[in-house]
Design a protein around this motif. Sequence first.
Motif, PDB file in Angstrom:
ATOM      1  N   LEU A  58      65.610 -79.991  68.584  1.00 30.16           N
ATOM      2  CA  LEU A  58      64.820 -78.806  68.932  1.00 30.16           C
ATOM      3  C   LEU A  58      65.057 -78.368  70.375  1.00 30.16           C
ATOM      4  CD1 LEU A  58      61.453 -79.598  67.130  1.00 30.16           C
ATOM      5  CD2 LEU A  58      63.027 -77.719  66.618  1.00 30.16           C
ATOM      6  N   GLN A  59      65.383 -79.310  71.239  1.00 29.01           N
ATOM      7  CA  GLN A  59      65.664 -78.986  72.633  1.00 29.01           C
ATOM      8  C   GLN A  59      67.103 -78.510  72.825  1.00 29.01           C
ATOM      9  OE1 GLN A  59      63.332 -78.900  75.034  1.00 29.01           O
ATOM     10  NE2 GLN A  59      61.887 -79.467  73.430  1.00 29.01           N
ATOM     11  N   GLY A  60      67.940 -78.721  71.798  1.00 28.85           N
ATOM     12  CA  GLY A  60      69.323 -78.259  71.861  1.00 28.85           C
ATOM     13  C   GLY A  60      70.253 -79.157  72.650  1.00 28.85           C
ATOM     14  N   TYR A  61      69.872 -80.421  72.853  1.00 28.08           N
ATOM     15  CA  TYR A  61      70.717 -81.322  73.625  1.00 28.08           C
ATOM     16  C   TYR A  61      71.850 -81.880  72.777  1.00 28.08           C
ATOM     17  CZ  TYR A  61      67.166 -81.267  77.258  1.00 28.08           C
ATOM     18  OH  TYR A  61      66.307 -80.868  78.236  1.00 28.08           O
ATOM     19  N   GLY A  62      73.053 -81.880  73.316  1.00 33.17           N
ATOM     20  CA  GLY A  62      74.210 -82.426  72.632  1.00 33.17           C
ATOM     21  C   GLY A  62      74.751 -83.667  73.310  1.00 33.17           C
ATOM     22  N   ASN A  63      74.008 -84.212  74.252  1.00 30.82           N
ATOM     23  CA  ASN A  63      74.485 -85.366  75.012  1.00 30.82           C
ATOM     24  C   ASN A  63      73.717 -86.639  74.676  1.00 30.82           C
ATOM     25  OD1 ASN A  63      72.088 -84.603  76.181  1.00 30.82           O
ATOM     26  ND2 ASN A  63      72.805 -84.765  78.289  1.00 30.82           N
ATOM     27  N   VAL A  64      73.128 -86.691  73.467  1.00 32.02           N
ATOM     28  CA  VAL A  64      72.382 -87.873  73.033  1.00 32.02           C
ATOM     29  C   VAL A  64      73.071 -88.479  71.822  1.00 32.02           C
ATOM     30  CG1 VAL A  64      70.190 -88.736  72.130  1.00 32.02           C
ATOM     31  CG2 VAL A  64      70.189 -86.950  73.878  1.00 32.02           C
ATOM     32  N   PHE A  95      62.919 -97.832  63.666  1.00 31.00           N
ATOM     33  CA  PHE A  95      62.080 -97.430  62.541  1.00 31.00           C
ATOM     34  C   PHE A  95      62.409 -96.015  62.069  1.00 31.00           C
ATOM     35  CE2 PHE A  95      59.770-100.729  64.774  1.00 31.00           C
ATOM     36  CZ  PHE A  95      59.642-101.638  63.734  1.00 31.00           C
ATOM     37  N   ARG A  96      62.705 -95.899  60.770  1.00 29.24           N
ATOM     38  CA  ARG A  96      63.250 -94.674  60.182  1.00 29.24           C
ATOM     39  C   ARG A  96      62.435 -93.426  60.493  1.00 29.24           C
ATOM     40  NH1 ARG A  96      62.075 -91.995  55.751  1.00 29.24           N
ATOM     41  NH2 ARG A  96      60.771 -93.676  54.971  1.00 29.24           N
ATOM     42  N   LYS A  97      61.151 -93.415  60.214  1.00 30.45           N
ATOM     43  CA  LYS A  97      60.349 -92.205  60.415  1.00 30.45           C
ATOM     44  C   LYS A  97      60.301 -91.810  61.890  1.00 30.45           C
ATOM     45  CE  LYS A  97      57.406 -92.943  56.415  1.00 30.45           C
ATOM     46  NZ  LYS A  97      56.055 -93.268  55.948  1.00 30.45           N
ATOM     47  N   ILE A  98      60.124 -92.785  62.746  1.00 31.95           N
ATOM     48  CA  ILE A  98      60.066 -92.506  64.186  1.00 31.95           C
ATOM     49  C   ILE A  98      61.440 -92.058  64.683  1.00 31.95           C
ATOM     50  CG2 ILE A  98      59.596 -93.508  66.454  1.00 31.95           C
ATOM     51  CD1 ILE A  98      57.538 -95.312  65.035  1.00 31.95           C
ATOM     52  N   PHE A  99      62.497 -92.682  64.166  1.00 32.21           N
ATOM     53  CA  PHE A  99      63.869 -92.291  64.502  1.00 32.21           C
ATOM     54  C   PHE A  99      64.120 -90.826  64.130  1.00 32.21           C
ATOM     55  CE2 PHE A  99      68.344 -91.933  63.091  1.00 32.21           C
ATOM     56  CZ  PHE A  99      68.996 -92.267  64.273  1.00 32.21           C
ATOM     57  N   GLN A 100      63.645 -90.415  62.957  1.00 35.57           N
ATOM     58  CA  GLN A 100      63.835 -89.035  62.521  1.00 35.57           C
ATOM     59  C   GLN A 100      63.075 -88.050  63.415  1.00 35.57           C
ATOM     60  OE1 GLN A 100      62.628 -89.499  58.437  1.00 35.57           O
ATOM     61  NE2 GLN A 100      64.718 -89.882  57.751  1.00 35.57           N
ATOM     62  N   ILE A 101      61.871 -88.411  63.834  1.00 34.00           N
ATOM     63  CA  ILE A 101      61.104 -87.550  64.742  1.00 34.00           C
ATOM     64  C   ILE A 101      61.826 -87.442  66.082  1.00 34.00           C
ATOM     65  CG2 ILE A 101      58.949 -87.349  66.049  1.00 34.00           C
ATOM     66  CD1 ILE A 101      57.570 -88.699  63.609  1.00 34.00           C
ATOM     67  N   MET A 102      62.335 -88.568  66.574  1.00 36.72           N
ATOM     68  CA  MET A 102      63.067 -88.552  67.851  1.00 36.72           C
ATOM     69  C   MET A 102      64.280 -87.625  67.771  1.00 36.72           C
ATOM     70  SD  MET A 102      66.006 -90.123  69.496  1.00 36.72           S
ATOM     71  CE  MET A 102      66.305 -91.587  68.541  1.00 36.72           C
ATOM     72  N   ASN A 103      65.040 -87.723  66.683  1.00 34.59           N
ATOM     73  CA  ASN A 103      66.206 -86.856  66.523  1.00 34.59           C
ATOM     74  C   ASN A 103      65.811 -85.390  66.396  1.00 34.59           C
ATOM     75  OD1 ASN A 103      68.734 -88.394  66.551  1.00 34.59           O
ATOM     76  ND2 ASN A 103      67.733 -89.563  64.946  1.00 34.59           N
ATOM     77  N   VAL A 156      64.455 -87.020  75.731  1.00 29.16           N
ATOM     78  CA  VAL A 156      64.626 -85.623  76.118  1.00 29.16           C
ATOM     79  C   VAL A 156      64.696 -85.491  77.639  1.00 29.16           C
ATOM     80  CG1 VAL A 156      63.471 -83.373  76.108  1.00 29.16           C
ATOM     81  CG2 VAL A 156      63.624 -84.700  73.997  1.00 29.16           C
ATOM     82  N   LEU A 157      63.815 -86.201  78.338  1.00 32.90           N
ATOM     83  CA  LEU A 157      63.822 -86.159  79.801  1.00 32.90           C
ATOM     84  C   LEU A 157      65.128 -86.713  80.357  1.00 32.90           C
ATOM     85  CD1 LEU A 157      62.480 -85.653  82.522  1.00 32.90           C
ATOM     86  CD2 LEU A 157      61.356 -87.887  82.291  1.00 32.90           C
ATOM     87  N   LEU A 158      65.572 -87.861  79.833  1.00 34.25           N
ATOM     88  CA  LEU A 158      66.834 -88.447  80.292  1.00 34.25           C
ATOM     89  C   LEU A 158      68.011 -87.514  80.010  1.00 34.25           C
ATOM     90  CD1 LEU A 158      66.283 -92.135  79.152  1.00 34.25           C
ATOM     91  CD2 LEU A 158      66.596 -91.359  81.512  1.00 34.25           C
ATOM     92  N   SER A 159      68.007 -86.894  78.849  1.00 29.30           N
ATOM     93  CA  SER A 159      69.072 -85.962  78.502  1.00 29.30           C
ATOM     94  C   SER A 159      69.133 -84.801  79.481  1.00 29.30           C
ATOM     95  CB  SER A 159      68.843 -85.438  77.075  1.00 29.30           C
ATOM     96  OG  SER A 159      69.839 -84.535  76.720  1.00 29.30           O
ATOM     97  N   ASP A 160      67.978 -84.315  79.865  1.00 28.96           N
ATOM     98  CA  ASP A 160      67.908 -83.227  80.836  1.00 28.96           C
ATOM     99  C   ASP A 160      68.426 -83.679  82.207  1.00 28.96           C
ATOM    100  OD1 ASP A 160      67.027 -80.516  81.553  1.00 28.96           O
ATOM    101  OD2 ASP A 160      65.568 -81.576  82.801  1.00 28.96           O
ATOM    102  N   ILE A 161      68.052 -84.888  82.603  1.00 25.35           N
ATOM    103  CA  ILE A 161      68.460 -85.398  83.922  1.00 25.35           C
ATOM    104  C   ILE A 161      69.976 -85.604  83.994  1.00 25.35           C
ATOM    105  CG2 ILE A 161      68.319 -87.357  85.505  1.00 25.35           C
ATOM    106  CD1 ILE A 161      65.403 -87.734  84.555  1.00 25.35           C
ATOM    107  N   VAL A 162      70.567 -86.261  82.980  1.00 23.96           N
ATOM    108  CA  VAL A 162      72.003 -86.567  83.048  1.00 23.96           C
ATOM    109  C   VAL A 162      72.862 -85.327  82.851  1.00 23.96           C
ATOM    110  CG1 VAL A 162      71.659 -88.959  82.323  1.00 23.96           C
ATOM    111  CG2 VAL A 162      72.296 -87.250  80.621  1.00 23.96           C
TER     112      VAL A 162
END
Length: 108
Positions: free
Chosen positions: A56-62, A43-51, A25-31
């Motif tokens: 939730l932050q509304g970033y489309g650059n990840v 890891f699936r569960k952690i991957f889902q939380i990351m996504n 999220v921080l990197l997405s905001d910076i770039v």
Amino acid sequence: DVLRYLVKEGDCAIEVGSNIGAYTVLLSDIVGERGLVYAFEPFRKIFQIMNANVALQGYGNVVSRQVGISNRREFVTVRAPGMKEFTNLGAARVFFQQNEDVAHVPFE
């Protein structure tokens, strides 16, 4: 802040082992909108939380991928991080896991 020194607006950042996405999220905001972040979490569960955090932050650059990163293309069987005992999911670790599910993780 070290990341803001190393990464600039419009850059392409690669995050290996994104965990729950705190740095994603921080990197997405910076770039910014002109930049791109590639986030890798095997890891699936952690991957889902990351996504979910990114959405939730509304970033489309990840661009996220549920893979590990290696110098060889192969599948590796590893123990998935235990998430039941952590009050801070960002502290989940792959090492020293004893009784959790085994994950068959692709490494690319």
